[in-house]
Write an enzyme that holds these catalytic residues in place. Structure first.
Site, mmCIF file in Angstrom:
data_model
loop_
_atom_site.group_PDB
_atom_site.id
_atom_site.type_symbol
_atom_site.label_atom_id
_atom_site.label_comp_id
_atom_site.label_asym_id
_atom_site.label_seq_id
_atom_site.Cartn_x
_atom_site.Cartn_y
_atom_site.Cartn_z
ATOM 1 N N ASP A 55 0.831 -1.206 0.000
ATOM 2 C CA ASP A 55 0.000 0.000 0.000
ATOM 3 C C ASP A 55 0.862 1.251 0.000
ATOM 4 O O ASP A 55 0.482 2.290 0.522
ATOM 5 C CB ASP A 55 -0.914 -0.014 1.236
ATOM 6 C CG ASP A 55 -2.042 1.004 1.125
ATOM 7 O OD1 ASP A 55 -2.618 1.373 2.172
ATOM 8 O OD2 ASP A 55 -2.345 1.445 -0.010
ATOM 9 N N ASP A 104 -3.334 -3.044 -2.406
ATOM 10 C CA ASP A 104 -4.388 -2.027 -2.430
ATOM 11 C C ASP A 104 -4.261 -1.196 -3.704
ATOM 12 O O ASP A 104 -3.203 -1.123 -4.311
ATOM 13 C CB ASP A 104 -4.263 -1.108 -1.204
ATOM 14 C CG ASP A 104 -5.467 -0.178 -1.066
ATOM 15 O OD1 ASP A 104 -5.314 0.906 -0.487
ATOM 16 O OD2 ASP A 104 -6.569 -0.525 -1.559
ATOM 17 N N ASN A 105 -5.362 -0.574 -4.133
ATOM 18 C CA ASN A 105 -5.344 0.448 -5.196
ATOM 19 C C ASN A 105 -4.968 -0.048 -6.576
ATOM 20 O O ASN A 105 -4.376 0.703 -7.371
ATOM 21 C CB ASN A 105 -4.388 1.600 -4.833
ATOM 22 C CG ASN A 105 -4.626 2.119 -3.454
ATOM 23 O OD1 ASN A 105 -3.755 2.024 -2.590
ATOM 24 N ND2 ASN A 105 -5.807 2.645 -3.206
ATOM 25 N N LYS A 153 2.680 3.465 -5.706
ATOM 26 C CA LYS A 153 2.087 2.448 -6.604
ATOM 27 C C LYS A 153 3.077 1.941 -7.646
ATOM 28 O O LYS A 153 2.993 0.808 -8.073
ATOM 29 C CB LYS A 153 0.821 3.010 -7.271
ATOM 30 C CG LYS A 153 -0.190 3.562 -6.263
ATOM 31 C CD LYS A 153 -0.406 2.645 -5.057
ATOM 32 C CE LYS A 153 -1.039 3.370 -3.891
ATOM 33 N NZ LYS A 153 -0.987 2.569 -2.628
ATOM 34 N N GLU A 183 -11.465 4.170 -0.929
ATOM 35 C CA GLU A 183 -11.866 4.469 0.449
ATOM 36 C C GLU A 183 -12.733 5.726 0.537
ATOM 37 O O GLU A 183 -12.425 6.749 -0.055
ATOM 38 C CB GLU A 183 -10.644 4.618 1.372
ATOM 39 C CG GLU A 183 -9.530 5.513 0.880
ATOM 40 C CD GLU A 183 -8.453 4.761 0.122
ATOM 41 O OE1 GLU A 183 -8.748 3.715 -0.484
ATOM 42 O OE2 GLU A 183 -7.324 5.213 0.105
HETATM 43 C C1 LIG Z 1 9.082 3.171 -2.004
HETATM 44 N N1 LIG Z 1 9.346 2.607 -0.719
HETATM 45 C C2 LIG Z 1 8.702 2.993 0.417
HETATM 46 N N2 LIG Z 1 9.190 2.529 1.590
HETATM 47 C C3 LIG Z 1 8.589 2.885 2.746
HETATM 48 N N3 LIG Z 1 7.508 3.685 2.833
HETATM 49 C C4 LIG Z 1 7.008 4.160 1.671
HETATM 50 C C5 LIG Z 1 7.561 3.830 0.426
HETATM 51 N N4 LIG Z 1 6.821 4.433 -0.538
HETATM 52 C C6 LIG Z 1 5.847 5.130 0.095
HETATM 53 N N5 LIG Z 1 5.953 4.959 1.429
HETATM 54 C C7 LIG Z 1 5.060 5.488 2.440
HETATM 55 O O1 LIG Z 1 3.803 4.824 2.230
HETATM 56 C C8 LIG Z 1 2.737 5.769 2.247
HETATM 57 C C9 LIG Z 1 2.335 6.049 0.841
HETATM 58 C C10 LIG Z 1 1.250 5.537 0.308
HETATM 59 C C11 LIG Z 1 0.915 5.802 -1.123
HETATM 60 N N6 LIG Z 1 -0.525 5.611 -1.295
HETATM 61 C C12 LIG Z 1 -1.181 6.303 -2.221
HETATM 62 O O2 LIG Z 1 -0.601 7.060 -2.987
HETATM 63 C C13 LIG Z 1 -2.661 6.161 -2.282
HETATM 64 C C14 LIG Z 1 -3.373 7.105 -3.006
HETATM 65 C C15 LIG Z 1 -4.767 7.039 -3.068
HETATM 66 C C16 LIG Z 1 -5.497 8.041 -3.835
HETATM 67 C C17 LIG Z 1 -6.546 7.662 -4.669
HETATM 68 C C18 LIG Z 1 -7.247 8.624 -5.411
HETATM 69 C C19 LIG Z 1 -6.904 9.965 -5.311
HETATM 70 F F1 LIG Z 1 -7.579 10.902 -6.004
HETATM 71 C C20 LIG Z 1 -5.856 10.349 -4.481
HETATM 72 C C21 LIG Z 1 -5.149 9.391 -3.752
HETATM 73 C C22 LIG Z 1 -5.455 6.017 -2.391
HETATM 74 C C23 LIG Z 1 -4.721 5.070 -1.670
HETATM 75 O O3 LIG Z 1 -5.350 4.057 -0.999
HETATM 76 C C24 LIG Z 1 -3.329 5.121 -1.612
HETATM 77 O O4 LIG Z 1 -2.674 4.126 -0.913
HETATM 78 C C25 LIG Z 1 3.346 6.967 2.924
HETATM 79 F F2 LIG Z 1 2.707 8.109 2.667
HETATM 80 C C26 LIG Z 1 4.756 6.972 2.365
HETATM 81 O O5 LIG Z 1 5.633 7.740 3.162
HETATM 82 MG MG LIG Z 2 -4.005 2.532 -0.451
#
Ligand SMILES: CNc1ncnc2c1ncn2[C@@H]1O[C@H](/C=C/CNC(=O)c2cc(-c3ccc(F)cc3)cc(O)c2O)[C@H](F)[C@H]1O
Ligand SMILES: [Mg+2]
Length: 214
Positions: free
Chosen positions: A141, A169-170, A144, A199
């Site tokens: 999650d 997810d997603n 992406k 969500e």
């Molecule tokens: C790349 N390696 C990483 N290692 C450790 N932590 C990480 C890493 N990469 C990110 N994180 C960490 O994981 C999290 C990131 C979550 C990203 N999730 C989403 O973007 C995401 C976006 C939407 C969404 C849908 C429609 C819309 F209009 C707007 C948004 C819905 C969803 O359910 C999501 O999960 C955190 F923020 C980041 O620091």
């Molecule tokens: Mg998500």
């Protein structure tokens, strides 16, 4: 100074949830996101699918990629058997600070190890640092465009065994096209799509459950 959305989410947990009651923490976050501010938690609708997969797998070892504020971390950990462990990776320190407090409010510190850092750095160190052999369940999650490279990395590092479950997810919104193509066409996975909604909205989204065949 202006607060952040994760800080306001934590405040809602501390105001509305009962200490030591994980389900009340989940409920408080969902209520906050429905009534006050949308946030990218897996949410209650997809959360029910997540619950059913966790209960079915009954995992001893879980890896979560992308803790954010700890909503799915708490949701998963609340269903784990007594000695099971969940490792969750979060590389944004501000998110980690909030997630640790959400996890503490739920009283799940003993089941959850929040590791601050990037999945790409930590996946290769899982065995030596945490004594993990393989993961029974991985919940993806995070960013992406990292689902596919991190899945390949987990394969290369021998962190998946015959029967390991990946739950992503997603896969529709925002979407993970390269990951979907891989798990749906690779002979090493058996994949299944669980249709749901983004969500707290009516937009289509879903979870992809993939069994690693070894
Ligand atoms: C790349 N390696 C990483 N290692 C450790 N932590 C990480 C890493 N990469 C990110 N994180 C960490 O994981 C999290 C990131 C979550 C990203 N999730 C989403 O973007 C995401 C976006 C939407 C969404 C849908 C429609 C819309 F209009 C707007 C948004 C819905 C969803 O359910 C999501 O999960 C955190 F923020 C980041 O620091
Ligand atoms: Mg998500």
């Amino acid at each position: 100074t202006q607060s952040t959305r994760p800080q306001r989410m934590l405040a809602a947990v501390q105001k509305n949830a009962t200490r030591g009651d994980p389900r009340s923490v989940v409920k408080a976050i969902d209520q906050f996101c429905r009534q006050k501010e949308w946030a990218m938690n897996v949410g209650d609708e997809k959360g029910c699918i997540l619950d059913s997969v966790v209960s079915e797998v009954n995992p001893a070892t879980v890896l979560e990629l992308g803790t954010y504020c700890g909503y799915s971390t708490v949701r998963i950990a609340s269903l784990l058997p007594p000695h099971a462990k969940l490792i969750t990776l979060e590389f944004n320190p501000d998110n980690a600070v909030i997630a640790r407090q959400v996890i503490a409010w739920a009283g799940l510190e003993d089941k959850i190890q929040l590791v601050e850092g990037a999945s790409g750095d930590w996946i290769p160190k899982m065995k030596e640092e945490f004594g993990v052999k393989t993961f029974d369940l991985v919940f993806l999650d995070h960013w992406k465009d990292r689902y596919l490279p991190d899945t390949k990395l987990m394969e290369e590092c021998g962190l998946l065994r015959k029967g390991s479950i990946l739950l992503a997810d997603n896969v529709i919104c925002p979407g993970t096209p390269d990951y979907l193509e891989y798990v749906r066409n690779s002979p090493r996975y058996k994949s299944q799509y669980f249709k749901s909604h983004l969500e707290y909205t009516k937009v289509e989204d879903g979870l992809e459950k993939s069994v690693f065949l070894g």
